[in-house]
Design a protein around this motif. Structure first.
Motif, PDB file in Angstrom:
ATOM      1  N   THR A 189      41.656 -42.496  -9.574  1.00  0.00           N
ATOM      2  CA  THR A 189      41.553 -43.948  -9.516  1.00  0.00           C
ATOM      3  C   THR A 189      40.079 -44.348  -9.442  1.00  0.00           C
ATOM      4  OG1 THR A 189      41.762 -43.858  -7.105  1.00  0.00           O
ATOM      5  CG2 THR A 189      43.796 -44.174  -8.383  1.00  0.00           C
ATOM      6  N   LEU A 190      39.826 -45.636  -9.567  1.00  0.00           N
ATOM      7  CA  LEU A 190      38.458 -46.164  -9.535  1.00  0.00           C
ATOM      8  C   LEU A 190      37.606 -45.550 -10.648  1.00  0.00           C
ATOM      9  CD1 LEU A 190      37.829 -46.112  -5.672  1.00  0.00           C
ATOM     10  CD2 LEU A 190      38.517 -48.056  -7.074  1.00  0.00           C
ATOM     11  N   LYS A 191      38.239 -45.333 -11.795  1.00  0.00           N
ATOM     12  CA  LYS A 191      37.542 -44.805 -12.973  1.00  0.00           C
ATOM     13  C   LYS A 191      36.877 -43.461 -12.703  1.00  0.00           C
ATOM     14  CE  LYS A 191      36.519 -49.500 -14.621  1.00  0.00           C
ATOM     15  NZ  LYS A 191      35.448 -50.448 -15.039  1.00  0.00           N
ATOM     16  N   GLY A 192      37.476 -42.685 -11.838  1.00  0.00           N
ATOM     17  CA  GLY A 192      36.907 -41.394 -11.494  1.00  0.00           C
ATOM     18  C   GLY A 192      37.133 -40.358 -12.575  1.00  0.00           C
ATOM     19  N   ARG A 193      36.087 -39.624 -12.893  1.00  0.00           N
ATOM     20  CA  ARG A 193      36.150 -38.531 -13.868  1.00  0.00           C
ATOM     21  C   ARG A 193      35.283 -37.384 -13.355  1.00  0.00           C
ATOM     22  NH1 ARG A 193      35.423 -43.189 -16.621  1.00  0.00           N
ATOM     23  NH2 ARG A 193      33.171 -42.847 -16.770  1.00  0.00           N
ATOM     24  N   ARG A 194      35.855 -36.170 -13.423  1.00  0.00           N
ATOM     25  CA  ARG A 194      35.110 -35.017 -12.904  1.00  0.00           C
ATOM     26  C   ARG A 194      35.331 -33.811 -13.802  1.00  0.00           C
ATOM     27  NH1 ARG A 194      36.546 -30.875  -9.147  1.00  0.00           N
ATOM     28  NH2 ARG A 194      38.545 -31.934  -8.834  1.00  0.00           N
ATOM     29  N   ILE A 195      34.236 -33.123 -14.086  1.00  0.00           N
ATOM     30  CA  ILE A 195      34.277 -31.851 -14.814  1.00  0.00           C
ATOM     31  C   ILE A 195      33.516 -30.839 -13.967  1.00  0.00           C
ATOM     32  CG2 ILE A 195      33.657 -30.625 -16.913  1.00  0.00           C
ATOM     33  CD1 ILE A 195      33.674 -33.280 -18.394  1.00  0.00           C
ATOM     34  N   GLU A 196      34.134 -29.704 -13.714  1.00  0.00           N
ATOM     35  CA  GLU A 196      33.483 -28.658 -12.924  1.00  0.00           C
ATOM     36  C   GLU A 196      33.919 -27.299 -13.444  1.00  0.00           C
ATOM     37  OE1 GLU A 196      33.524 -26.904  -8.386  1.00  0.00           O
ATOM     38  OE2 GLU A 196      33.601 -29.088  -8.654  1.00  0.00           O
ATOM     39  N   GLY A 197      32.997 -26.364 -13.464  1.00  0.00           N
ATOM     40  CA  GLY A 197      33.338 -25.032 -13.922  1.00  0.00           C
ATOM     41  C   GLY A 197      32.330 -24.007 -13.467  1.00  0.00           C
ATOM     42  N   GLY A 198      32.718 -22.748 -13.557  1.00  0.00           N
ATOM     43  CA  GLY A 198      31.829 -21.652 -13.215  1.00  0.00           C
ATOM     44  C   GLY A 198      32.314 -20.370 -13.862  1.00  0.00           C
ATOM     45  N   ARG A 243      25.937 -15.617 -12.958  1.00  0.00           N
ATOM     46  CA  ARG A 243      26.943 -16.664 -12.777  1.00  0.00           C
ATOM     47  C   ARG A 243      26.304 -18.008 -13.104  1.00  0.00           C
ATOM     48  NH1 ARG A 243      31.975 -17.083 -10.889  1.00  0.00           N
ATOM     49  NH2 ARG A 243      32.700 -19.142 -10.238  1.00  0.00           N
ATOM     50  N   VAL A 244      27.034 -18.805 -13.861  1.00  0.00           N
ATOM     51  CA  VAL A 244      26.602 -20.158 -14.227  1.00  0.00           C
ATOM     52  C   VAL A 244      27.679 -21.127 -13.750  1.00  0.00           C
ATOM     53  CG1 VAL A 244      26.012 -21.719 -16.107  1.00  0.00           C
ATOM     54  CG2 VAL A 244      25.324 -19.316 -16.235  1.00  0.00           C
ATOM     55  N   ALA A 245      27.277 -22.181 -13.073  1.00  0.00           N
ATOM     56  CA  ALA A 245      28.218 -23.186 -12.592  1.00  0.00           C
ATOM     57  C   ALA A 245      27.639 -24.572 -12.837  1.00  0.00           C
ATOM     58  CB  ALA A 245      28.509 -22.991 -11.105  1.00  0.00           C
ATOM     59  N   PHE A 246      28.525 -25.543 -13.016  1.00  0.00           N
ATOM     60  CA  PHE A 246      28.067 -26.907 -13.276  1.00  0.00           C
ATOM     61  C   PHE A 246      29.107 -27.899 -12.756  1.00  0.00           C
ATOM     62  CE2 PHE A 246      30.828 -25.819 -16.737  1.00  0.00           C
ATOM     63  CZ  PHE A 246      31.529 -26.980 -17.010  1.00  0.00           C
ATOM     64  N   ARG A 247      28.644 -29.140 -12.605  1.00  0.00           N
ATOM     65  CA  ARG A 247      29.540 -30.221 -12.200  1.00  0.00           C
ATOM     66  C   ARG A 247      28.991 -31.552 -12.715  1.00  0.00           C
ATOM     67  NH1 ARG A 247      30.438 -32.011  -6.017  1.00  0.00           N
ATOM     68  NH2 ARG A 247      28.283 -32.661  -6.318  1.00  0.00           N
ATOM     69  N   LYS A 248      29.900 -32.415 -13.140  1.00  0.00           N
ATOM     70  CA  LYS A 248      29.546 -33.784 -13.514  1.00  0.00           C
ATOM     71  C   LYS A 248      30.621 -34.708 -12.959  1.00  0.00           C
ATOM     72  CE  LYS A 248      28.365 -36.846 -17.387  1.00  0.00           C
ATOM     73  NZ  LYS A 248      27.088 -37.258 -16.778  1.00  0.00           N
ATOM     74  N   LEU A 249      30.185 -35.748 -12.272  1.00  0.00           N
ATOM     75  CA  LEU A 249      31.106 -36.654 -11.595  1.00  0.00           C
ATOM     76  C   LEU A 249      30.691 -38.089 -11.851  1.00  0.00           C
ATOM     77  CD1 LEU A 249      33.332 -37.296  -9.432  1.00  0.00           C
ATOM     78  CD2 LEU A 249      31.535 -37.039  -7.712  1.00  0.00           C
TER      79      LEU A 249
END
Length: 455
Positions: A174-183, A196-202
Motif C-alpha cells: 500500500t501507499l505506492k510501495g515498491r521494493r526490489i531486493e536480491g543477493g 557476494r553481491v546484494a542490492f535493494r531499491k525501495l
C-alpha cells in the motif's frame, strides 16, 4: 495362540510402532536449534550471553516482509526507531540522542559486520541481505565503542562464499510501495575465493499528504553491497567489503497534534485545509523540504584461528579496518506551519567521515592446576577517529512576522500583533543598518574532530 489372537497382537504391535514413530517425529520437530550470536565479539550460544539480547533472523525478517530497520525493531521490546527522514531517532529503554545533535556521538551504537559506525544514519545499511540483528540493551562501551550507554544494534549481513546460491524478491505494498531486493554468492577462484553481491531499491509514500504544497510525502532508497572472501588457508580468512547507499525524502511528516483556535484561524488564511487531526495523515507546511543521505563504507578484515598456543586454546585473532563517510543535507520548515516564515537548512553536504581499526583476541584457557573451569576471554586494541562539519542556515522572512505573531507565537495579546511586528522589524533594521532589510539570516557552524583509543 488362536489366529484371531495373533491378528489382534499384530495390530497392537503395529499401533505401538506407529505411535512410537509419531512421538519420535514430534520430539524431533520440537527440538530448538541453538541461536548463535556475536554479542560478545565472538560466536557463542545466545543462552551463554550474560546480557539482555534479542535476536531477529534475516529469514524471519524476509518472510514477514520487514523492509527496513524501523520495521525490524518493532519485534524487539524497549526499542524505538523513527527513520522517516535522513536523521533517524533511535532509543533503547527510553534513552537516545536527538536526531539533529551533530556534535555528539549517538547513545545507541550501530555495528554492521563488526564495524562500529558513529552516526545513526547508517542504521538501514545493515537491514538488507541480513543474516541477523542482535539488539543489546544497556551500556556496551567495553566491547562496542564509546558512548553506547543505551545499547547496540549489531547487524550481521550474509557472508560471501564459493557456493552458488541467492535470492530475488519483488514486492508491492500500500501507499505506492515498491521494493526490489536480491543477493547472490558465487565462486571467483575455485573453492578459495568467493564473492557476494546484494542490492535493494525501495520506493514508497510515507502516508502523509501535504495540503499546502499539494503533494504526497515520499521516500526513495537504494543500496548495494559487494563482498569478497579469500580462504588464505584452512584456518585463515581475508575479507573485503564495500557498500554504498543513498536515499531521498521530500518531507519530514510534521503533523499538528493540537492548535488553538487563534492559530488555526491564521494558518487557514495561508492554507484553508489546515487542521490538527493527528490521525488523518495530513500536514500543512509551505517550505520545499528534503532529507537526503549518501553513504559509503570500505572494510578490510583478516581472521585466523589457532587450536593451541601455549596456555591458550581455540585462539581467534581478528583484524578489522574500516573507512566510511556519509553526507546528510536537509531542509526543514522550522515554523512547522503553512506560514512562509522560517526555514532551517544545511549549506553544503554536511559530511561526516570516520576511520577505525581493531585488533582482537578471543579464546579460552584450561583450568589452572585442574581447578575450576578455565577462562573465556576477549581482549584487544581499538582506534577510532572521526571528523565532520555542518553549516546550518536559519532564515526568517520579516514580511510574515506579523502572521506568526497573529497565530499566537510570542504570546502577544490579540489586537497588538501589528504594533509588535512593526517594532521588532524596526529594531532589526536599525541594528543591522539596513533600512530595507526584509529577512534575518543566521549561520550555525558545527565542526567536530575526535579520536579514541581503547585497550
Amino acid at each position: 495362540m488362536k489366529p484371531s489372537t495373533k491378528r489382534n497382537a499384530a495390530r497392537l504391535l503395529a499401533v505401538t510402532i506407529v505411535s512410537g514413530l509419531a512421538i519420535s517425529a514430534t520430539a524431533q520437530q520440537r527440538v530448538i536449534e541453538e541461536v548463535v550470536v556475536t554479542a560478545q565479539k565472538k560466536e557463542q550460544g545466545l543462552i551463554d550471553v550474560p546480557a539482555s539480547v534479542s535476536v531477529i533472523g534475516g529469514e524471519m525478517a524476509s518472510e514477514s516482509a520487514l523492509i527496513d530497520a524501523q520495521d525490524i525493531v518493532q519485534y524487539t521490546p524497549n526499542v524505538k526507531l523513527d527513520t522517516s527522514n535522513s536523521n533517524p531517532a533511535l532509543s533503547i529503554r527510553g534513552f537516545g540522542s536527538p536526531p539533529l545533535a551533530r556534535s555528539i556521538e549517538p547513545s545507541v551504537g550501530i555495528v554492521i559486520d563488526d564495524v562500529y559506525y558513529g552516526r545513526t544514519t547508517f542504521v538501514n545499511d545493515g537491514a538488507f541481505d541480513m543474516e541477523r540483528l542482535e539488539v543489546l540493551r544497556g551500556p556496551q562501551g567495553t566491547l562496542f565503542g564509546k558512548n553506547t550507554v543505551s545499547g547496540v544494534l549489531n547487524f550481521t549481513t550474509k557472508a560471501a562464499d564459493t557456493e552458488v546460491h541467492g535470492y530475488f524478491n519483488v514486492a508491492a505494498a500500500t501507499l505506492k510501495g515498491r521494493r526490489i531486493e536480491g543477493g547472490m554468492s558465487f565462486p571467483l577462484v575455485s573453492d578459495r575465493i568467493g564473492a557476494r553481491v546484494a542490492f535493494r531499491k525501495l520506493e514508497r509514500d510515507t502516508g502523509t499528504y501535504n495540503t499546502t504544497r499539494d503533494l504526497d510525502n515520499a521516500q526513495e532508497d537504494e543500496a548495494f553491497r559487494v563482498k569478497l572472501a579469500w580462504d588464505v588457508s584452512d584456518d585463515s580468512l581475508l575479507r573485503l567489503e564495500y557498500f554504498q547507499a543513498s536515499s531521498e525524502g521530500n518531507a519530514y511528516n510534521i503533523q499538528l497534534q493540537e492548535a488553538t483556535d487563534r492559530a488555526l484561524a491564521e494558518y487557514r488564511t495561508h492554507d484553508p485545509r489546515t487542521e490538527d487531526d493527528v490521525f488523518d495523515g495530513n500536514e500543512s507546511t509551505d517550505a520545499d523540504q528534503f532529507a537526503n543521505r549518501d553513504a559509503k563504507s570500505l572494510t578490510l578484515a583478516y581472521e585466523t584461528s589457532w587450536q593451541d598456543i601455549g596456555i591458550f586454546n581455540n585462539l581467534d585473532i581478528n583484524l578489522v579496518a574500516n573507512q566510511s563517510e556519509i553526507e546528510t543535507p536537509f531542509q526543514l520548515d522550522s515554523d512547522f506551519s503553512p506560514i512562509p516564515f522560517s526555514v532551517l537548512s544545511t549549506d553544503g553536504p554536511e559530511l561526516y567521515e570516520q576511520k577505525s581499526i581493531e585488533l582482537r583476541f578471543s579464546g579460552d584457557t584450561a583450568a589452572p592446576f585442574g581447578w575450576g573451569t578455565g577462562l573465556d576471554f576477549v581482549a584487544g586494541l581499538f582506534h577510532f577517529e572521526a571528523e565532520g562539519g555542518a553549516s546550518q542556515n536559519a532564515t526568517q522572512d520579516l514580511n510574515h512576522l506579523q502572521d506568526v505573531i497573529e497565530s499566537g507565537q510570542g504570546g502577544i495579546p490579540a489586537g497588538g500583533e501589528a504594533a509588535a511586528a512593526n517594532a521588532l522589524i524596526a529594531a532589526e533594521r536599525t541594528g543591522s543598518g539596513d533600512p530595507n532589510r526584509d529577512s534575518i539570516n543566521s549561520v550555525n557552524i558545527v565542526s567536530i574532530k575526535n579520536s579514541s583509543d581503547s585497550i
